[in-house]
Write a protein that holds these residues in place. Structure first.
Motif, PDB file in Angstrom:
ATOM      1  N   PHE A 166       0.816  -1.214   0.000  1.00 40.72           N
ATOM      2  CA  PHE A 166       0.000   0.000   0.000  1.00 40.72           C
ATOM      3  C   PHE A 166       0.854   1.269   0.000  1.00 40.72           C
ATOM      4  CE2 PHE A 166      -3.122  -3.019   1.998  1.00 40.72           C
ATOM      5  CZ  PHE A 166      -3.999  -3.029   0.923  1.00 40.72           C
ATOM      6  N   GLY A 167       2.092   1.168   0.504  1.00 34.72           N
ATOM      7  CA  GLY A 167       2.976   2.333   0.459  1.00 34.72           C
ATOM      8  C   GLY A 167       3.273   2.750  -0.963  1.00 34.72           C
ATOM      9  N   ARG A 168       3.588   1.781  -1.823  1.00 32.34           N
ATOM     10  CA  ARG A 168       3.842   2.084  -3.234  1.00 32.34           C
ATOM     11  C   ARG A 168       2.595   2.668  -3.887  1.00 32.34           C
ATOM     12  NH1 ARG A 168       7.683   3.762  -6.559  1.00 32.34           N
ATOM     13  NH2 ARG A 168       7.625   2.783  -8.622  1.00 32.34           N
ATOM     14  N   LEU A 169       1.442   2.090  -3.575  1.00 30.36           N
ATOM     15  CA  LEU A 169       0.186   2.586  -4.149  1.00 30.36           C
ATOM     16  C   LEU A 169      -0.158   3.979  -3.638  1.00 30.36           C
ATOM     17  CD1 LEU A 169      -1.987  -0.664  -4.045  1.00 30.36           C
ATOM     18  CD2 LEU A 169      -0.921   0.404  -6.046  1.00 30.36           C
ATOM     19  N   THR A 170       0.228   4.278  -2.395  1.00 26.87           N
ATOM     20  CA  THR A 170      -0.039   5.604  -1.839  1.00 26.87           C
ATOM     21  C   THR A 170       0.714   6.681  -2.603  1.00 26.87           C
ATOM     22  OG1 THR A 170      -0.467   4.722   0.374  1.00 26.87           O
ATOM     23  CG2 THR A 170       0.156   7.036   0.238  1.00 26.87           C
ATOM     24  N   ASP A 171       1.966   6.413  -2.973  1.00 25.96           N
ATOM     25  CA  ASP A 171       2.724   7.373  -3.776  1.00 25.96           C
ATOM     26  C   ASP A 171       2.161   7.482  -5.195  1.00 25.96           C
ATOM     27  OD1 ASP A 171       4.571   8.303  -1.914  1.00 25.96           O
ATOM     28  OD2 ASP A 171       5.952   6.640  -2.267  1.00 25.96           O
ATOM     29  N   ARG A 172       1.604   6.390  -5.692  1.00 18.98           N
ATOM     30  CA  ARG A 172       1.107   6.379  -7.068  1.00 18.98           C
ATOM     31  C   ARG A 172      -0.311   6.945  -7.179  1.00 18.98           C
ATOM     32  NH1 ARG A 172       2.481   3.854 -11.672  1.00 18.98           N
ATOM     33  NH2 ARG A 172       4.084   2.641 -10.599  1.00 18.98           N
ATOM     34  N   LEU A 173      -1.215   6.530  -6.295  1.00 22.39           N
ATOM     35  CA  LEU A 173      -2.640   6.835  -6.438  1.00 22.39           C
ATOM     36  C   LEU A 173      -3.134   7.956  -5.532  1.00 22.39           C
ATOM     37  CD1 LEU A 173      -4.015   3.182  -6.667  1.00 22.39           C
ATOM     38  CD2 LEU A 173      -3.385   4.719  -8.538  1.00 22.39           C
ATOM     39  N   GLY A 174      -2.349   8.321  -4.528  1.00 25.32           N
ATOM     40  CA  GLY A 174      -2.765   9.403  -3.643  1.00 25.32           C
ATOM     41  C   GLY A 174      -2.970   8.947  -2.224  1.00 25.32           C
ATOM     42  N   ARG A 175      -2.825   9.899  -1.300  1.00 20.22           N
ATOM     43  CA  ARG A 175      -2.943   9.588   0.121  1.00 20.22           C
ATOM     44  C   ARG A 175      -4.382   9.214   0.486  1.00 20.22           C
ATOM     45  NH1 ARG A 175       2.247   9.783  -1.139  1.00 20.22           N
ATOM     46  NH2 ARG A 175       3.392  11.644  -0.489  1.00 20.22           N
ATOM     47  N   LYS A 176      -5.340   9.985  -0.021  1.00 22.63           N
ATOM     48  CA  LYS A 176      -6.723   9.793   0.418  1.00 22.63           C
ATOM     49  C   LYS A 176      -7.293   8.454  -0.031  1.00 22.63           C
ATOM     50  CE  LYS A 176     -11.260  11.854   0.775  1.00 22.63           C
ATOM     51  NZ  LYS A 176     -12.049  13.094   0.759  1.00 22.63           N
ATOM     52  N   LYS A 177      -7.088   8.073  -1.287  1.00 17.77           N
ATOM     53  CA  LYS A 177      -7.625   6.795  -1.761  1.00 17.77           C
ATOM     54  C   LYS A 177      -7.141   5.647  -0.899  1.00 17.77           C
ATOM     55  CE  LYS A 177      -8.151   8.025  -6.648  1.00 17.77           C
ATOM     56  NZ  LYS A 177      -7.654   7.783  -8.034  1.00 17.77           N
ATOM     57  N   LEU A 178      -5.873   5.702  -0.577  1.00 19.77           N
ATOM     58  CA  LEU A 178      -5.298   4.568   0.154  1.00 19.77           C
ATOM     59  C   LEU A 178      -5.674   4.557   1.624  1.00 19.77           C
ATOM     60  CD1 LEU A 178      -3.646   2.234  -1.015  1.00 19.77           C
ATOM     61  CD2 LEU A 178      -3.895   4.181  -2.548  1.00 19.77           C
ATOM     62  N   PHE A 179      -5.804   5.737   2.270  1.00 14.69           N
ATOM     63  CA  PHE A 179      -6.184   5.649   3.684  1.00 14.69           C
ATOM     64  C   PHE A 179      -7.655   5.272   3.849  1.00 14.69           C
ATOM     65  CE2 PHE A 179      -6.098  10.554   3.687  1.00 14.69           C
ATOM     66  CZ  PHE A 179      -7.481  10.727   3.723  1.00 14.69           C
ATOM     67  N   MET A 180      -8.437   5.330   2.778  1.00 10.49           N
ATOM     68  CA  MET A 180      -9.795   4.787   2.833  1.00 10.49           C
ATOM     69  C   MET A 180      -9.780   3.273   2.593  1.00 10.49           C
ATOM     70  SD  MET A 180     -11.714   7.358   3.594  1.00 10.49           S
ATOM     71  CE  MET A 180     -13.380   6.804   3.215  1.00 10.49           C
ATOM     72  N   VAL A 181      -8.976   2.831   1.617  1.00 16.62           N
ATOM     73  CA  VAL A 181      -8.906   1.404   1.299  1.00 16.62           C
ATOM     74  C   VAL A 181      -8.326   0.598   2.452  1.00 16.62           C
ATOM     75  CG1 VAL A 181      -7.732  -0.292  -0.175  1.00 16.62           C
ATOM     76  CG2 VAL A 181      -8.787   1.735  -1.194  1.00 16.62           C
ATOM     77  N   THR A 182      -7.232   1.089   3.034  1.00 17.90           N
ATOM     78  CA  THR A 182      -6.587   0.329   4.102  1.00 17.90           C
ATOM     79  C   THR A 182      -7.484   0.206   5.335  1.00 17.90           C
ATOM     80  OG1 THR A 182      -5.442   2.366   4.791  1.00 17.90           O
ATOM     81  CG2 THR A 182      -4.246   0.844   3.360  1.00 17.90           C
ATOM     82  N   LEU A 183      -8.242   1.238   5.614  1.00 14.93           N
ATOM     83  CA  LEU A 183      -9.168   1.159   6.742  1.00 14.93           C
ATOM     84  C   LEU A 183     -10.265   0.135   6.476  1.00 14.93           C
ATOM     85  CD1 LEU A 183      -9.956   2.196   9.513  1.00 14.93           C
ATOM     86  CD2 LEU A 183     -11.215   4.061   8.409  1.00 14.93           C
TER      87      LEU A 183
END
Length: 471
Positions: free
Chosen positions: A81-98
């Motif tokens: 998810f760290g790689r995806l966070t840099d690629r897709l954005g902070r907000k998308k990933l902190f919603m997905v990971t939760l």
């Protein structure tokens, strides 16, 4: 490396006075540590309960493995998810990971055997590991530079609010007059999933990081986000001070390839990489060695009833919360280098002293809890500073990936090994062996402190774009 036009967005964010908007961001995002604390403490508190034949009938080694598999999932989740966070954005990933965390925690409540429980804990770890990368990135990029140190430390300390919550839940729900151990441990995890649903609803309103938007060429959206933030803050505080032109800097744009990331970590900033790795390994080993197996120590060596273990977590949690809260501002005033070195060294010395007293049989269950409270008053600030350092001393283009790499290194080495090692040592019933495990953690903390005194970056009150250019 691609270069973006100079922008005043970083200095506009850094010059904002603290406001209700900042509080909303801190609460919505920082609650990730509350969830992690809740998860870790639930397993720590119910470790003895899960050994009962009317629950899952685990042995001490299996309890240790559930902790290590949770950590393994967190390591993998951080990298993915760290790689995806840099690629897709902070907000998308902190919603997905939760969402991943929520689903796995819900499933844990229905575990029927060790394998089912272990799988659920692994997937829960995936979500929490991803949270660390996405959340640390977003918070650092939204919080003013002058208070970034104390805010990060206090947010990380909220782990122990979750720990106290988990301890309280287990203490009440596992009571024979409420639900009892056989059903109560399942309800504890159900309540964790319910909390995650509430957090998703709050987190929807946190904006994407303007810094990330600028790096990926979304200049209009970045300007819109910053203008909206400024309007909310101005409505509370009145006219805002002008940004400092000297802070308008050129930052890299787009994504960095894995080869570029490797060059930055292993060549350009190799001293920082060595320091952060050792800090992460030390804090992960110390925390996971002690906390994941705390209930086993209390039940095996001090005959504490398994449904009363949570009582001894409260003083432990109190020290962990108060340390960053009371010491956090010193990381912005006295500075990173002195405070990081001091907290790691003091934590190592305190841990060594506690290991000696435990080995000599001088401690009761209560005095052991008080010793841990004192040790982790400084150890909590030290551990929080590790996450702060990993998130602020590398370029913005690879911020989430850098957090992920060092979280994975520290947690993979220190966090995965520690619960299994200490679980095995405790299962042996040898007090001397357990004390030796504690002593190993003390040595790692002292080494990390010495390394920080030599290599720590003086990042206090500096914009993120400046810190990544320091040599």
């Amino acid at each position: 490396m691609n270069v973006a036009p100079a922008s005043d967005i970083p200095s506009r964010l850094d010059r904002l006075p603290w406001s209700r908007w900042h509080w909303r961001v801190v609460i919505a995002l920082g609650v990730a540590w509350v969830l992690d604390g809740l998860e870790v403490t639930l397993v720590g508190s119910i470790g003895g309960v899960l050994e009962r034949p009317d629950t899952l009938g685990l042995d001490a080694s299996q309890v240790g493995w559930t902790g290590s598999l949770y950590i393994a999932g967190a390591v993998l989740g951080a990298l993915l998810f760290g790689r995806l966070t840099d690629r897709l954005g902070r907000k998308k990933l902190f919603m997905v990971t939760l969402a991943v965390y929520m689903a796995a925690t819900l499933a844990t409540a229905f575990a029927t055997d060790f394998l089912f429980l272990a799988l659920c804990r692994f997937v829960t770890g995936l979500g929490i590991g991803g949270e660390y990368a996405a959340i640390n990135s977003a918070i650092d990029e939204l919080i003013p530079a002058r208070v970034r140190g104390r805010v990060n430390l206090i947010i990380n300390a909220s782990f122990w609010i979750g720990a106290a919550l988990g301890a309280g839940l287990s203490l009440v729900i596992l009571d024979e007059h409420v639900l009892g151990p056989a059903m109560g441990w399942r309800v504890c995890f159900l309540l964790g999933a319910v909390l995650a649903v509430a957090i998703i609803l709050v987190r929807r309103h946190v904006p994407e990081s303007p810094r990330w938007l600028m790096m990926h060429g979304h200049h209009a959206r970045a300007e819109q986000v910053v203008a909206d933030i400024e309007a909310q803050v101005a409505a509370e505080h009145g006219a805002l001070p002008p940004p400092e032109p000297a802070h308008a800097r050129r930052a890299g744009s787009g994504m960095m390839g894995l080869r570029e990331i490797g060059i930055v970590l292993l060549h350009r900033y190799r001293a920082r990489s060595l320091m952060v790795s050792l800090m992460m390994v030390a804090q992960a080993f110390v925390y996971n060695a002690i906390f994941f197996t705390y209930s086993l120590v209390l039940t095996r060596f001090y005959q504490v009833p398994d449904n009363r273990v949570a009582l001894y977590i409260f003083p432990f949690a109190l020290g962990n919360v108060l340390g960053p809260v009371l010491l956090g501002h010193l990381f912005d005033s006295i500075g990173r280098r002195r405070m990081i070195g001091a907290t790691y060294l003091l934590a190592g010395i305190g841990l060594a002293a506690t290991a000696w007293a435990f080995n000599a049989g001088l401690l009761t269950a209560l005095t052991l809890a008080l010793c841990w409270s004192a040790v982790f008053f400084v150890a909590s600030a030290a551990a929080s500073s590790a996450y702060l350092t990993a998130s602020e001393v590398f370029p913005l283009q690879m911020r989430a990936m850098a957090i992920s790499v060092f979280y994975a290194v520290g947690t993979g080495v220190g966090g995965f090994i520690a619960p299994v090692l200490l679980g095995w040592l405790i299962a042996s019933g040898d007090r001397h062996a357990v004390a030796a495990g504690y002593a190993l953690g003390a040595v790692l903390a002292i080494l990390a402190g010495l390394c920080a005194l030599r290599f720590a970056v003086d990042a206090e009150r500096r914009g993120l774009e400046e810190v990544a250019e320091l040599e």
